[in-house]
Motif scaffolding. Structure first.
Motif, PDB file in Angstrom:
ATOM      1  N   SER A  74       1.163  -1.459   0.157  1.00 23.52           N
ATOM      2  CA  SER A  74       0.164  -0.283   0.068  1.00 23.52           C
ATOM      3  C   SER A  74       0.629   1.621   0.034  1.00 23.52           C
ATOM      4  O   SER A  74       1.701   1.416   1.076  1.00 23.52           O
ATOM      5  N   ARG A  97      -5.574  -2.320   7.711  1.00 26.47           N
ATOM      6  CA  ARG A  97      -6.546  -0.862   7.683  1.00 26.47           C
ATOM      7  C   ARG A  97      -5.738  -0.297   7.059  1.00 26.47           C
ATOM      8  O   ARG A  97      -4.659   0.478   7.140  1.00 26.47           O
ATOM      9  N   LEU A 101     -11.068   2.566   5.998  1.00 26.64           N
ATOM     10  CA  LEU A 101     -10.832   0.880   4.355  1.00 26.64           C
ATOM     11  C   LEU A 101     -10.699   0.343   5.085  1.00 26.64           C
ATOM     12  O   LEU A 101      -8.943  -0.156   5.158  1.00 26.64           O
ATOM     13  N   THR A 102     -11.110  -1.435   5.164  1.00 27.34           N
ATOM     14  CA  THR A 102     -10.212  -2.436   6.195  1.00 27.34           C
ATOM     15  C   THR A 102      -9.963  -3.824   4.456  1.00 27.34           C
ATOM     16  O   THR A 102     -10.723  -4.109   4.272  1.00 27.34           O
ATOM     17  N   LEU A 103      -9.285  -4.252   4.527  1.00 28.93           N
ATOM     18  CA  LEU A 103      -8.734  -4.463   3.445  1.00 28.93           C
ATOM     19  C   LEU A 103      -7.882  -5.902   3.631  1.00 28.93           C
ATOM     20  O   LEU A 103      -7.487  -5.976   4.235  1.00 28.93           O
ATOM     21  N   SER A 133     -14.741  -3.925  11.346  1.00 32.62           N
ATOM     22  CA  SER A 133     -15.266  -3.594  10.204  1.00 32.62           C
ATOM     23  C   SER A 133     -14.706  -2.534   9.848  1.00 32.62           C
ATOM     24  O   SER A 133     -14.265  -1.391  10.167  1.00 32.62           O
TER      25      SER A 133
END
Length: 133
Positions: A74, A97, A101-103, A133
Motif C-alpha cells: 500500500s 486498515r 478501509l479494511t482490506l 469492520s
C-alpha cells in the motif's frame, strides 16, 4: 484510495518476476494484493522494489520458501490488523486498515483447501473481535 489491484503470481513468479514487478508498478495502484507470493528470492525482489517505490508491505506469516502466501502493498499507511485463522491457513490470510478501509488479502488454494479460509472469513466477519469492520 482510488485503485486496488490483485494478481496471482503463480508459484511465486519464478523467472517472470521482473515482468510481474514492472507490470504491477505500471498499474499505478494505491494498493496491490499479491497471492502466491513466497518468502524466497523472487518475493524479496518484489518487496524491495515496491518499498523503494513508496509502498508499505503487510505479509501473511510463513517460514517456508516453497509455500504460497499473500501480501498487501500500500502507498498509504497500512496498519496491520490481527486475524486469527487456523494455523493451517495463517499464510493464506492477511489484512490491514488503510484509512477507513479494511482490506483483506486471501490466497485460495485449489480443491478442498479453499473451504477453510472461506469458512474463516464468513465467521470472522460476524465477529468484530476477529475482523474489524
Amino acid at each position: 484510495m482510488n485503485k486496488i489491484i490483485t494478481l496471482n503470481l503463480r508459484h511465486g513468479g519464478g523467472t517472470r518476476i521482473d515482468a510481474i514487478r514492472d507490470y504491477l508498478l505500471g498499474q499505478n495502484a494505491d494498493a496491490m494484493i499479491c497471492t502466491e507470493i513466497r518468502t524466497n528470492r523472487q518475493g524479496e525482489i518484489l518487496e524491495r522494489r515496491f518499498v523503494a517505490e513508496g509502498y508499505q508491505c503487510v505479509r501473511a506469516s510463513t517460514d517456508d520458501a516453497k509455500q504460497n502466501s499473500v501480501a498487501i502493498f500500500s502507498r498509504v499507511g497500512a496498519e496491520p490488523i490481527s486475524l486469527k485463522p487456523a494455523d493451517v491457513n495463517r499464510q493464506r490470510v492477511v489484512g490491514c486498515r488503510i484509512g477507513g478501509l479494511t482490506l483483506v488479502g486471501v490466497y485460495f488454494a485449489l480443491g478442498h483447501n479453499k473451504v477453510s479460509p472461506v469458512d474463516y472469513l464468513l465467521s470472522a466477519r460476524r465477529s468484530s473481535a476477529q475482523m474489524p469492520s
